[in-house]
Design a protein around this motif. Structure first.
Motif, mmCIF file in Angstrom:
data_model
loop_
_atom_site.group_PDB
_atom_site.id
_atom_site.type_symbol
_atom_site.label_atom_id
_atom_site.label_comp_id
_atom_site.label_asym_id
_atom_site.label_seq_id
_atom_site.Cartn_x
_atom_site.Cartn_y
_atom_site.Cartn_z
ATOM 1 N N PHE A 187 0.830 -1.203 0.000
ATOM 2 C CA PHE A 187 0.000 0.000 0.000
ATOM 3 C C PHE A 187 0.865 1.254 0.000
ATOM 4 O O PHE A 187 1.554 1.543 0.966
ATOM 5 N N GLU A 188 0.821 1.966 -1.095
ATOM 6 C CA GLU A 188 1.591 3.207 -1.223
ATOM 7 C C GLU A 188 0.610 4.363 -1.381
ATOM 8 O O GLU A 188 0.112 4.622 -2.472
ATOM 9 N N PRO A 189 0.323 5.074 -0.307
ATOM 10 C CA PRO A 189 -0.590 6.209 -0.447
ATOM 11 C C PRO A 189 0.073 7.277 -1.314
ATOM 12 O O PRO A 189 1.205 7.657 -1.051
ATOM 13 N N ASP A 190 -0.608 7.682 -2.353
ATOM 14 C CA ASP A 190 0.021 8.603 -3.300
ATOM 15 C C ASP A 190 -0.970 9.691 -3.694
ATOM 16 O O ASP A 190 -1.300 9.856 -4.857
ATOM 17 N N PRO A 191 -1.478 10.441 -2.686
ATOM 18 C CA PRO A 191 -2.470 11.458 -3.030
ATOM 19 C C PRO A 191 -1.857 12.593 -3.843
ATOM 20 O O PRO A 191 -0.691 12.927 -3.659
ATOM 21 N N SER A 192 -2.655 13.152 -4.743
ATOM 22 C CA SER A 192 -2.205 14.342 -5.455
ATOM 23 C C SER A 192 -2.699 15.567 -4.678
ATOM 24 O O SER A 192 -3.674 15.499 -3.935
#
Ligand code: MN
Ligand code: MN
Length: 275
Positions: A187-192
């Motif tokens: 799980f890699e949270p990658d919010p813009s």
């Protein structure tokens, strides 16, 4: 949409003392002073695992508490958050129940535009209404999605997905990482940007955080959460830590967990938005 915000803001603590939209138990309105007390108790130091120390940090401030009952509480919370955001600062809001996230996000979306939200919770909080209350703590993300305040909503820790909320998630395009199949390693949270983090204390297993209104076993560990939080590299325009209920706590351990999250989420907010 005004955008006075500058990228390099202060981290501003703000208490949102409201719990009258809780469906079962009240108590969360009393949380903010107890989380602050735990944070500054001397039981631990104020250096986060990132190496950033909040003690006397030149970019940390405390706006105090707002709150109350009913619509007046939402107005007070929204106005306080709007004021912080307009100054170019990043509010870290201490709840209160999860209903407070709606006025917080409304204020931030009006300042920054639609947000990308990383939401930790046992519950999706997507009910159209609960017990006739459309502003229940079980509904904030339905209101946020309906009103276009979020461009993307990613949920972690979920373990109470019923048919209605599954349908709501489909309707709003919510990305749900259910606890039963959650893989921390991948799980890699990658919010813009602009990104927001909402943390409901019941995302944690009640073994780690018993001071919540709704015990939902089978949750995240504190370590799991810290691993995910530390992986977030996007600047956050704000965050909340909600649903700590001191009336259900045991020896203040949940206040200490909430204080740890203030330290680590706050440090990530400062780290990701450098001067
Ligand atoms: Mn919640
Ligand atoms: Mn919850």
């Amino acid at each position: 949409m005004s955008n006075e915000a500058t990228p390099a803001g202060r981290l501003v603590l703000l208490g949102a003392c409201a719990d009258d939209n809780s469906s079962m138990l009240r108590g969360a309105a009393g949380a903010p002073p107890l989380i602050r007390a735990a944070l500054f108790s001397g039981s631990s130091n104020l250096t986060s695992e990132t190496g950033i120390c909040l003690d006397g940090h030149p970019r940390m401030a405390d706006r105090g508490d707002v709150g109350g009952e009913g619509a007046a509480a939402f107005v007070a919370i929204q106005n306080a958050v709007a004021e912080v955001a307009a100054a170019g600062d990043m509010p870290l809001v201490l709840g209160g129940d999860h209903a407070v996230t709606y006025p917080i996000v409304r204020a931030l979306a009006r300042c920054h535009g639609p947000l990308e939200i990383l939401h930790f919770d046992a519950h999706p909080d997507l009910y159209d209404e609960l017990d006739g209350n459309r502003f229940s703590h079980a509904c904030p993300f339905a209101r946020i999605m309906e009103e276009g305040f979020a461009k993307r909503l990613v949920q972690v820790g979920i373990r109470t997905l019923n048919a209605h909320q599954r349908e709501q998630a489909r309707r709003f395009g919510v990305e749900i990482h259910e606890m039963r199949s959650f893989d921390l390693a991948s799980f890699e949270p990658d919010p813009s940007a602009p990104a927001y983090l909402s943390f409901d204390m019941d995302a944690l297993d009640p073994a780690f955080a018993p001071g919540v209104s709704h015990f939902e076993p089978g949750g995240l560990s504190v370590r799991d959460v810290l691993t995910i939080v530390h992986r977030v590299r996007t600047p956050l325009v704000g965050a909340d830590i909600v649903e700590y209920n001191p009336r259900r706590d045991v020896t203040g351990v949940t206040a200490m967990v909430a204080a740890k999250l203030v330290k680590e989420i706050g440090a990530v907010m400062l780290r990701n938005t450098p001067e």
